[in-house]
Design a protein around this motif. Structure first.
Motif, PDB file in Angstrom:
ATOM      1  N   THR A 152       0.946  -1.202  -0.157  1.00  0.00           N
ATOM      2  CA  THR A 152       0.141  -0.177  -0.016  1.00  0.00           C
ATOM      3  C   THR A 152       0.803   1.190   0.121  1.00  0.00           C
TER       4      THR A 152
ATOM      5  N   ASN B 254      -2.485  -5.704  -5.292  1.00  0.00           N
ATOM      6  CA  ASN B 254      -2.918  -5.580  -4.061  1.00  0.00           C
ATOM      7  C   ASN B 254      -4.074  -6.645  -3.760  1.00  0.00           C
TER       8      ASN B 254
ATOM      9  N   SER C 206      -5.665   5.018  -5.030  1.00  0.00           N
ATOM     10  CA  SER C 206      -4.736   4.764  -5.975  1.00  0.00           C
ATOM     11  C   SER C 206      -4.977   5.286  -7.245  1.00  0.00           C
TER      12      SER C 206
ATOM     13  N   VAL D   9      -6.017   1.826  -0.628  1.00  0.00           N
ATOM     14  CA  VAL D   9      -5.674   1.167  -1.799  1.00  0.00           C
ATOM     15  C   VAL D   9      -6.899   1.750  -2.785  1.00  0.00           C
TER      16      VAL D   9
ATOM     17  N   ILE E 134      -4.208  -1.483  -8.971  1.00  0.00           N
ATOM     18  CA  ILE E 134      -4.244  -2.148  -7.704  1.00  0.00           C
ATOM     19  C   ILE E 134      -4.465  -3.790  -7.866  1.00  0.00           C
TER      20      ILE E 134
END
Length: 311
Positions: free
Chosen positions: A162, A193, A186, A183, A190
């Motif tokens: 993160t 993630n 962003s 997240v 992602i």
């Protein structure tokens, strides 16, 4: 436009729709909840530490569960209580990541400890002759250490991933910071993630599956004798209630954070988000304190001793 992370602050928008009068009421309810959490967990911890007869694996794991509740709630309640007096609650970038790390390492540690408690009950009921040779002091210490280390390691991976993201916004629609809310801010992909997040979700759901499977064997063994049924009722039922409590509360939060409607009532979203920080820390010690005869008697004995000393 990219935000400079060196001076970055997140705005927590969970209290935006709450009026002054509502904040006053919610502040005292939150304060009361935190006082109850501190009282019931510290009472159980002190009782287990002071009473030598409770220096057994089951109660050591229970003490670890209560200590973990104090660890996790300390990351939420003091900051949340302070936010009631702020028109626009904020939190620094590093403070946000730290809060997310502590809260979710607390939640996942709960699962790890519950697995240890299930393993302990499996040995005690299904393999009583092997119990003391398997659950030695050294092995207990190693298991407790791992129950803390593995969740910290898992959350550290999420934290590092993160922290590498470039963020395009600083508004979090929650009462506190958690990894997925950061997240989603962003600017870049992602996907990684998301994949790691799902792996960890399934990893900890497998903990619940392990516990259920172990209890299938425990129930089969317990039904064979009256002593087994008594032991199951006294020690396993509280554990299953705690598992149900923790699993439901955490899954509500995880699923609602990822898939909940953005147009829903903020009060509903707030309730879904904080229930695993309210319900398990209060109910788990109470369930064990009331249901486990040895713990209940030890608490009462300790209270009577304190009362006698004061008088």
């Amino acid at each position: 436009m990219m935000i400079n992370r060196s001076v970055f602050e997140f705005q927590l928008l969970g209290l935006d729709d709450v009026t002054k009068e509502q904040r006053f009421v919610l502040f005292f309810l939150t304060l009361l909840s935190y006082v109850v959490i501190l009282f019931v967990n510290l009472t159980l911890i002190v009782t287990i530490v002071v009473e030598e007869k409770l220096h057994q694996p089951m109660y050591i794991f229970l003490c670890n569960l209560c200590t973990n509740s104090l660890y996790g709630t300390a990351a939420f309640y003091p900051k949340f209580l302070f936010d009631f007096f702020s028109k626009s609650p904020t939190i620094s970038y590093s403070g946000c990541l730290l809060q997310a790390f502590v809260i979710y390492s607390y939640a996942t540690t709960d699962f790890s400890v519950l697995v240890l408690m299930a393993y302990d009950r499996y040995l005690a009921i299904c393999r009583p002759l092997d119990y003391h040779s398997v659950m030695t002091k050294k092995r207990i210490a190693v298991l407790v250490f791992l129950s803390r280390l593995v969740p910290l390691f898992c959350q550290s991976i999420l934290l590092i991933m993160t922290s590498m993201l470039e963020l395009c916004d600083n508004h979090i629609q929650k009462l506190y910071c958690e990894n997925w809310s950061v997240v989603k801010l962003s600017c870049s992909s992602i996907t990684n993630n998301n994949i790691v997040g799902f792996i960890l979700i399934f990893f900890y759901l497998s903990h619940s599956l392990f516990i259920v499977c172990s209890y299938v064997k425990v129930i089969k063994s317990a039904l064979k004798s009256k002593e087994g049924r008594t032991k199951f009722t006294q020690t396993c039922v509280p554990h299953l209630l705690c598992l149900l409590n923790v699993t439901c509360a955490l899954m509500f939060d995880v699923m609602y954070t990822r898939y909940g409607s953005a147009s829903g009532l903020q009060s509903v979203k707030n309730f879904m988000a904080i229930q695993f920080l309210v319900v398990p820390p209060i109910l788990n010690p109470i369930i064990y304190g009331l249901k486990l005869t040895q713990v209940r008697n030890s608490v009462f004995r300790l209270c009577r001793r304190q009362k006698k000393d004061l008088s």
